[in-house]
Scaffold this active site. Structure first.
Site, PDB file in Angstrom:
ATOM      1  CE1 TYR A  56       0.973  50.810  64.726  1.00 48.38           C
ATOM      2  CE2 TYR A  56      -0.333  51.836  66.445  1.00 48.38           C
ATOM      3  CZ  TYR A  56       0.479  51.939  65.335  1.00 48.38           C
ATOM      4  OH  TYR A  56       0.794  53.166  64.841  1.00 48.38           O
ATOM      5  CD  GLU A 110       4.379  48.172  65.686  1.00 46.41           C
ATOM      6  OE1 GLU A 110       3.372  47.577  66.091  1.00 46.41           O
ATOM      7  OE2 GLU A 110       4.535  49.407  65.792  1.00 46.41           O
ATOM      8  CG  ASP A 158       8.180  48.142  39.955  1.00 45.39           C
ATOM      9  OD1 ASP A 158       7.011  47.697  39.968  1.00 45.39           O
ATOM     10  OD2 ASP A 158       8.475  49.283  40.364  1.00 45.39           O
ATOM     11  CB  THR A 173       1.412  48.481  43.461  1.00 45.58           C
ATOM     12  OG1 THR A 173       1.252  48.465  42.047  1.00 45.58           O
ATOM     13  CG2 THR A 173       2.531  49.441  43.815  1.00 45.58           C
ATOM     14  CE  LYS A 189       0.603  51.418  39.634  1.00 50.40           C
ATOM     15  NZ  LYS A 189       1.531  51.167  40.756  1.00 50.40           N
ATOM     16  NE  ARG A 240      -3.307  53.550  45.756  1.00 41.97           N
ATOM     17  CZ  ARG A 240      -3.503  54.653  45.012  1.00 41.97           C
ATOM     18  NH1 ARG A 240      -4.701  54.943  44.559  1.00 41.97           N
ATOM     19  NH2 ARG A 240      -2.509  55.442  44.705  1.00 41.97           N
TER      20      ARG A 240
HETATM   21  N1  DSN Z   1       1.617  56.285  39.976  1.00 39.05           N
HETATM   22  C1  DSN Z   1       1.864  55.022  39.315  1.00 39.05           C
HETATM   23  C2  DSN Z   1       1.522  55.092  37.870  1.00 39.05           C
HETATM   24  O1  DSN Z   1       0.633  55.856  37.554  1.00 39.05           O
HETATM   25  O2  DSN Z   1       2.084  54.388  37.062  1.00 39.05           O
HETATM   26  C3  DSN Z   1       3.242  54.538  39.537  1.00 39.05           C
HETATM   27  O3  DSN Z   1       3.506  54.523  40.890  1.00 39.05           O
END
Ligand code: DSN
Length: 440
Positions: free
Chosen positions: A51, A53, A197, A223, A226, A232
């Site tokens: 942990y 924080e 984003d 994120t 991707k 993640r």
């Molecule tokens: N779930 C993602 C996507 O498939 O684009 C977006 O958060």
């Protein structure tokens, strides 16, 4: 995974089956990818147990000297790679990260967010009425034009009329280059914060195959799993331009993430982000990013030859959005049949879709994951042919417009498709192709 096998054979079996599924199919959901073994190893490490924080050197718990080193490494790598003065690597994922940005800068029930509507390819957190973003803030959605493109003049008009507090640029289903410079000019005109984003395209930005938003926006959220190919997770970056607009911006973002929204960061995730940023700084990653786009373009050309209607007429990035109306096949049926044939995509709404989100008119597919396997242009031609064959094979299937008849139809449709000889043949061919391109 001998320990897992001994302790929980049920979960072990399911994980092994999922591993096999991932090996045997073409994963073409554009937001998915295969993280490296190094990323997976650190995710499964003892870092899970801690942990911490707070932030490096300012923790609320003891025992964090090494965690500090890890988080600082992740921050420094992100700052260098993206060229930003400040980054927060703690958000658990994209939705909490966007939430933190809004909580840092907006007043609930008062402030306005201008974002691409969900129905036109925006994300839930860009102001959809079904998400917190649309419930807690005033939403000014913008749509795409009839060619499936962002109409920057319309966005500007809307911004001048509504004077939003924040403008969000970025999408989950937009196949074209986003003009961040133009968005920057619009935001400056109305003195709004500008959040990019870039979750879908972060890896393309690093690889140089999509222009970077950094010089034009105040905040960048991405994120990390991707096109960036990490664990993640998510990061919020503050740019020089952001600090110039608001010298307190970095502090506001950090406070909104912790203690505003989250508790302890997931330190195994932070370390995995650091590892993936190191991987993304290598020349191989640049080549990967270029191949992702080349593969998507070949797929787009081949499908266009087979009279598929691509929203916007093609792609500049890693994804394709296909309107199946001219093929007279619903997107949900197409996605199901493709999965039976070993090609995994997602059903997706298309601009001005007359159908509900659960039975949208289109499918969305992309090349990040299959490119990680080493698939190139030659295989893309074959994949386009399989997709065409699958859609032709189910061309007589019509989703009932009458809602009451749909569940009965689905049951029968699934049965028919699951024993369709042609689809099962393609599935075997896909498996053979996949066996030549191993996962990381
Ligand atoms: N779930 C993602 C996507 O498939 O684009 C977006 O958060």
């Amino acid at each position: 995974m001998k320990n897992l096998k001994a302790v929980d054979p049920q979960i072990y079996k399911l994980v092994k089956e999922e591993e096999k599924r991932q090996e045997d199919v073409l994963e073409m959901i554009p937001s998915e990818n295969y993280a490296s073994k190094a990323v997976l190893e650190v995710l499964g490490s003892v870092l899970n147990n801690k942990y911490s924080e707070g932030y490096p050197k300012k923790r609320y718990y003891q025992g964090n000297t090494l965690i500090d080193d890890i988080e600082i490494l992740a921050q420094e790598r992100a700052k260098k790679l993206f060229g930003v003065p400040h980054v927060n690597v703690q958000p658990y994922s994209g939705s909490p990260a966007n939430t933190a940005v809004y909580f840092a800068l907006l007043e609930p029930f008062k402030s306005k967010i201008l974002g691409l509507s969900l129905a036109f390819g925006g994300h839930l957190t860009h102001g959809s009425p079904v998400s917190f973003s649309g419930k807690y803030f005033k939403i000014i959605p913008y749509n795409l034009d009839k060619n499936g493109l962002i109409n920057y003049d319309e966005v500007e008009k809307l911004a001048l009329k509504e004077r939003p507090n924040i403008i969000v640029c970025g999408a989950t289903a937009y196949p074209r280059i986003i003009d961040f410079k133009r968005f920057g000019e619009i935001a400056d005109k109305v003195e709004a914060y500008l959040l990019a984003d870039v979750s879908h395209i972060a890896g393309l930005i690093i690889g140089g195959t999509h222009p970077s938003p950094i010089p034009y926006v105040h905040i960048v959220m991405t994120t990390t799993h991707k096109t960036l190919r990490g664990p993640r997770g998510a990061m919020i970056m503050v740019t020089e331009k952001g600090l110039k607009k608001d010298p307190e911006l970095a502090g506001k973002i950090d406070k909104a993430v912790f203690p505003g929204l989250q508790g302890g960061p997931h330190d195994n995730q932070t370390a995995a982000i650091a590892v993936s940023l190191l991987e993304a700084s290598k020349l191989e990653f640049k080549k990967y990013s270029e191949q992702v786009v080349k593969n998507a373009k070949v797929l787009a050309e081949e499908l266009t030859k087979s009279r598929f209607n691509l929203v916007s007429g093609g792609t500049d990035n890693h994804l394709l959005l296909i309107d199946l109306a001219n093929k007279k096949i619903n997107g949900a049926l197409a996605a199901y049949a493709l999965e039976v044939a070993g090609i995994v995509v997602n059903k997706n709404a298309v601009p001005n879709d007359p159908m509900p989100p659960f039975y949208p008119s289109g499918i969305r597919l992309g090349t990040p994951a299959i490119t990680t396997r080493g698939i190139k242009e030659k295989e893309m031609v074959q994949i386009a042919k399989w997709i065409n064959d699958v859609i032709n094979e189910i061309s007589s299937e019509v989703l009932p417009l009458d809602k009451a008849k749909r569940s009965e139809f689905w049951k029968d449709f699934k049965k028919r498709v699951e024993k369709n000889k042609k689809l099962l043949e393609i599935k075997e061919e896909v498996k053979t192709l996949c066996s030549k391109f191993s996962l990381p």
